[in-house]
Design a protein around this motif. Structure first.
Motif, mmCIF file in Angstrom:
data_model
loop_
_atom_site.group_PDB
_atom_site.id
_atom_site.type_symbol
_atom_site.label_atom_id
_atom_site.label_comp_id
_atom_site.label_asym_id
_atom_site.label_seq_id
_atom_site.Cartn_x
_atom_site.Cartn_y
_atom_site.Cartn_z
ATOM 1 N N THR A 1 -22.661 -2.651 -3.036
ATOM 2 C CA THR A 1 -23.297 -3.875 -2.939
ATOM 3 C C THR A 1 -23.996 -3.868 -4.228
ATOM 4 O OG1 THR A 1 -25.584 -2.713 -2.269
ATOM 5 C CG2 THR A 1 -24.104 -3.494 -0.598
ATOM 6 N N TRP A 2 -24.240 -5.180 -4.778
ATOM 7 C CA TRP A 2 -25.009 -5.457 -5.936
ATOM 8 C C TRP A 2 -25.815 -6.747 -5.779
ATOM 9 C CZ3 TRP A 2 -24.231 -10.105 -9.002
ATOM 10 C CH2 TRP A 2 -22.783 -10.615 -8.797
ATOM 11 N N THR A 3 -26.825 -6.851 -6.531
ATOM 12 C CA THR A 3 -27.999 -7.953 -6.492
ATOM 13 C C THR A 3 -28.321 -8.057 -7.600
ATOM 14 O OG1 THR A 3 -28.664 -7.041 -4.184
ATOM 15 C CG2 THR A 3 -30.041 -8.467 -5.322
ATOM 16 N N VAL A 4 -28.870 -9.252 -7.953
ATOM 17 C CA VAL A 4 -29.331 -9.961 -9.316
ATOM 18 C C VAL A 4 -30.189 -10.981 -8.973
ATOM 19 C CG1 VAL A 4 -27.563 -11.498 -9.683
ATOM 20 C CG2 VAL A 4 -29.079 -10.684 -11.549
ATOM 21 N N GLY A 5 -31.425 -11.015 -9.498
ATOM 22 C CA GLY A 5 -32.463 -11.912 -8.936
ATOM 23 C C GLY A 5 -33.325 -12.352 -10.215
ATOM 24 N N LEU A 6 -34.212 -13.431 -9.932
ATOM 25 C CA LEU A 6 -35.305 -13.910 -10.647
ATOM 26 C C LEU A 6 -36.808 -13.979 -10.192
ATOM 27 C CD1 LEU A 6 -33.543 -16.678 -13.012
ATOM 28 C CD2 LEU A 6 -34.239 -14.466 -13.878
ATOM 29 N N ALA A 7 -37.859 -13.623 -10.605
ATOM 30 C CA ALA A 7 -39.011 -13.889 -9.955
ATOM 31 C C ALA A 7 -40.013 -14.596 -11.059
ATOM 32 C CB ALA A 7 -39.792 -12.554 -9.448
ATOM 33 N N TYR A 8 -40.631 -15.636 -10.634
ATOM 34 C CA TYR A 8 -41.579 -16.301 -11.450
ATOM 35 C C TYR A 8 -43.172 -16.443 -11.020
ATOM 36 C CZ TYR A 8 -43.334 -20.018 -14.561
ATOM 37 O OH TYR A 8 -43.964 -20.640 -15.545
ATOM 38 N N GLU A 9 -44.115 -15.905 -11.912
ATOM 39 C CA GLU A 9 -45.444 -16.022 -11.355
ATOM 40 C C GLU A 9 -45.958 -17.264 -11.940
ATOM 41 O OE1 GLU A 9 -47.819 -12.106 -11.993
ATOM 42 O OE2 GLU A 9 -45.967 -11.795 -13.414
ATOM 43 N N ILE A 10 -46.084 -18.241 -11.000
ATOM 44 C CA ILE A 10 -46.372 -19.684 -11.549
ATOM 45 C C ILE A 10 -47.797 -19.426 -12.019
ATOM 46 C CG2 ILE A 10 -46.912 -22.157 -10.555
ATOM 47 C CD1 ILE A 10 -44.968 -21.493 -8.434
ATOM 48 N N ASN A 11 -48.637 -18.877 -11.393
ATOM 49 C CA ASN A 11 -50.069 -18.587 -11.684
ATOM 50 C C ASN A 11 -50.260 -17.050 -11.117
ATOM 51 O OD1 ASN A 11 -51.149 -19.257 -9.104
ATOM 52 N ND2 ASN A 11 -51.050 -21.365 -9.752
ATOM 53 N N GLU A 12 -51.935 -16.713 -11.341
ATOM 54 C CA GLU A 12 -52.282 -15.533 -10.792
ATOM 55 C C GLU A 12 -52.106 -15.519 -9.151
ATOM 56 O OE1 GLU A 12 -57.050 -16.538 -10.819
ATOM 57 O OE2 GLU A 12 -56.159 -15.080 -12.064
ATOM 58 N N ASP A 13 -51.797 -16.934 -8.577
ATOM 59 C CA ASP A 13 -51.929 -16.649 -7.090
ATOM 60 C C ASP A 13 -50.430 -16.788 -6.474
ATOM 61 O OD1 ASP A 13 -54.913 -16.591 -6.782
ATOM 62 O OD2 ASP A 13 -55.128 -18.690 -7.262
ATOM 63 N N TRP A 14 -49.697 -17.655 -7.214
ATOM 64 C CA TRP A 14 -48.355 -18.004 -6.705
ATOM 65 C C TRP A 14 -47.196 -17.471 -7.487
ATOM 66 C CZ3 TRP A 14 -47.518 -20.823 -2.183
ATOM 67 C CH2 TRP A 14 -48.654 -21.515 -1.591
ATOM 68 N N ALA A 15 -46.067 -16.748 -6.645
ATOM 69 C CA ALA A 15 -44.986 -16.175 -7.231
ATOM 70 C C ALA A 15 -43.907 -16.599 -6.298
ATOM 71 C CB ALA A 15 -44.984 -14.673 -7.339
ATOM 72 N N VAL A 16 -42.675 -17.061 -6.939
ATOM 73 C CA VAL A 16 -41.305 -17.475 -6.175
ATOM 74 C C VAL A 16 -40.202 -16.669 -6.686
ATOM 75 C CG1 VAL A 16 -41.959 -19.649 -5.883
ATOM 76 C CG2 VAL A 16 -41.004 -19.260 -7.774
ATOM 77 N N MET A 17 -39.384 -16.279 -5.909
ATOM 78 C CA MET A 17 -37.991 -15.393 -6.192
ATOM 79 C C MET A 17 -36.944 -16.036 -5.340
ATOM 80 S SD MET A 17 -40.487 -12.676 -4.604
ATOM 81 C CE MET A 17 -42.237 -13.175 -4.651
ATOM 82 N N ILE A 18 -35.844 -15.716 -6.261
ATOM 83 C CA ILE A 18 -34.611 -16.034 -5.624
ATOM 84 C C ILE A 18 -33.565 -14.947 -6.138
ATOM 85 C CG2 ILE A 18 -34.110 -17.433 -7.993
ATOM 86 C CD1 ILE A 18 -32.076 -18.979 -6.040
#
Length: 441
Positions: free
Chosen positions: A270-287
């Motif tokens: 298997t292989w995986t690649v992704g991004l995570a973004y800290e919008i601010n100190e409370d919120w983070a989103v990932m794909i």
């Protein structure tokens, strides 16, 4: 640290005993939607999230977790059934199934996990984790006929199904290669067990009838490696990637007349690649994007071939029939909110390709890994200032189905005219629920 190592490895022995009596039906084919309660709350997203779970996450991320221990247990409820429509033709050299709907028993499983991470120094760490990948499990009771006799799925008078369980010990070295970049490598030791029952009727297709069905549980051991990278590309934007090699397993000798390549059942890469973004100190989103290469393993990906097929090769041979699974692509999305003091809230969604083609429903009655979509929720609660935290994840796998023809039975009237038209349809159906609780200290 010596005492900690003794404690963790003593616990590993106990956990291995628990795993030896438990088996579950996993979700991305037969891989879990996620590993560890934090990761499952994000539907498995977060290969780039440095605060993700210690259990089978990105090996590069362990160096950011600090010294910690984690134990968890999942309660897993897979609901599996199949429906056969159409009466068998009864012609010679055909294999018709009893029409009707049959549900699999064994609907609740216990799935423990545990791990520990020790900081060697400010730039490196070592960890040991024990977890299950899941596996495949079905257990179909026979149907009671009007004369009182019992008729199983494939003609036996008892239960029909398979039981595959997989357990992994991961030993990880994680190191910072710059202030906000790290690399990790995990040595994976694997154990799996397998049993098949009620499928002796396929003896006419097997290279070794005595190694086909009802031989109890057989065991296999193997190894592989997982690599990972984690880095912050810009303020708040993180990139993560990992690659897990195929795990090379010893053969299931007692089922050398069932699995292709004389009982071989390696675990695909298997292989995986992704991004995570800290919008601010409370919120983070990932794909995340993940690829699972089921075609690495012939016993999983070989198509079912009947004796009437010019390309037929007996079960157990190199080109013998398998489950016909395809490589799949998986997309995972997660969101995390930490704006409530002492709490972290999570949600996620995962979608994968269908690994089971419509042409392969016959054998996949035994292994209906057909789930495509998951919705998840999760949370963590810190317990005082001691570094302890309690984690919870809820996973719902939406109902999925695959419908195709029985390739071993044909319409009698059409067959007399030389037209081999399938006579029965088989529909596989499945949904799943899971709750996992974990404790970090």
């Amino acid at each position: 640290m010596k005492n900690s190592i003794k404690i963790i490895f003593s616990a590993l022995i106990v956990m291995a005993g628990i795993f030896s009596t438990q088996s579950v039906k996993a979700t991305d084919g037969y891989f879990g939607v996620g590993y560890g309660a934090q990761n499952k709350g994000l539907a498995g997203a977060g290969i780039a999230w440095y605060q993700n779970s210690l259990i089978s996450g990105n090996p590069a991320g362990h160096v950011f977790l600090g010294t910690q221990y984690q134990v968890g247990v999942g309660f897993f409820n897979p609901n599996r059934e199949y429906t056969v429509t159409g009466n068998p033709s009864g012609m010679d050299n055909t294999f018709g199934l009893l029409p009707g709907n049959v549900e699999s028993d064994s609907k609740l499983f216990l799935m423990p996990s545990m791990g520990a991470n020790w900081m060697i120094n400010e730039k490196s760490s070592f960890s040991a984790t024990l977890f299950g990948n899941g596996g495949m499990n079905t257990n179909y009771a026979p149907t009671t006929m009007p004369d009182g006799s019992k008729m199983g799925t494939f003609g036996s008078n008892g239960k029909t199904g398979v039981d595959l369980g997989q357990m992994f010990l991961g030993l990880t070295y994680s190191r910072k290669i710059a202030e906000k970049h790290s690399f990790g490598i995990t040595a994976l030791l694997a154990y799996q067990y397998f049993e098949a029952k009620g499928i002796a009727a396929f003896g006419q297709m097997s290279s070794n009838l005595t190694k086909l069905s009802d031989n109890g549980h057989d065991n296999a051991f193997g190894y592989g490696v997982k690599f990972g990278y984690l880095g912050e590309l810009a303020k708040g934007l993180h990139l993560g990637a990992s690659y897990q090699t195929m795990l090379y397993m010893s053969e299931f000798d007692d089922y050398a007349g069932l699995f292709a390549e004389q009982g071989d059942f390696n675990i695909p890469s298997t292989w995986t690649v992704g991004l995570a973004y800290e919008i601010n100190e409370d919120w983070a989103v990932m794909i995340d994007y993940k690829a699972i290469n089921y075609t690495d393993v012939a016993s999983v990906s070989n198509k079912m071939r009947t004796p009437m097929d010019p390309a037929f090769s007996p079960l157990g041979t190199d080109k013998g029939s398998g489950f016909g699974w395809q490589d799949i692509n998986v997309w995972k999305f997660g969101v995390e909110y930490a704006g409530i003091e002492g709490w972290t809230l999570r949600g996620g969604y995962s979608h994968c390709d269908q690994p089971v083609p419509e042409t392969e429903v016959m054998f996949n009655i035994l292994a209906p890994g057909i789930i495509e979509d998951h919705i998840t929720l999760g949370c963590s609660k810190t317990l005082g200032d001691s570094g302890k935290a309690l984690h919870l994840a809820l996973v719902y796998a939406l109902p999925a189905s695959v419908k195709g023809f029985n390739p071993m039975d044909f319409d009698a009237a059409q067959a007399m005219q030389g037209n081999m038209i399938p006579n029965q349809t088989i529909e596989l159906e499945m949904n799943q629920f899971e709750v996992e609780i974990a404790f970090t200290f």
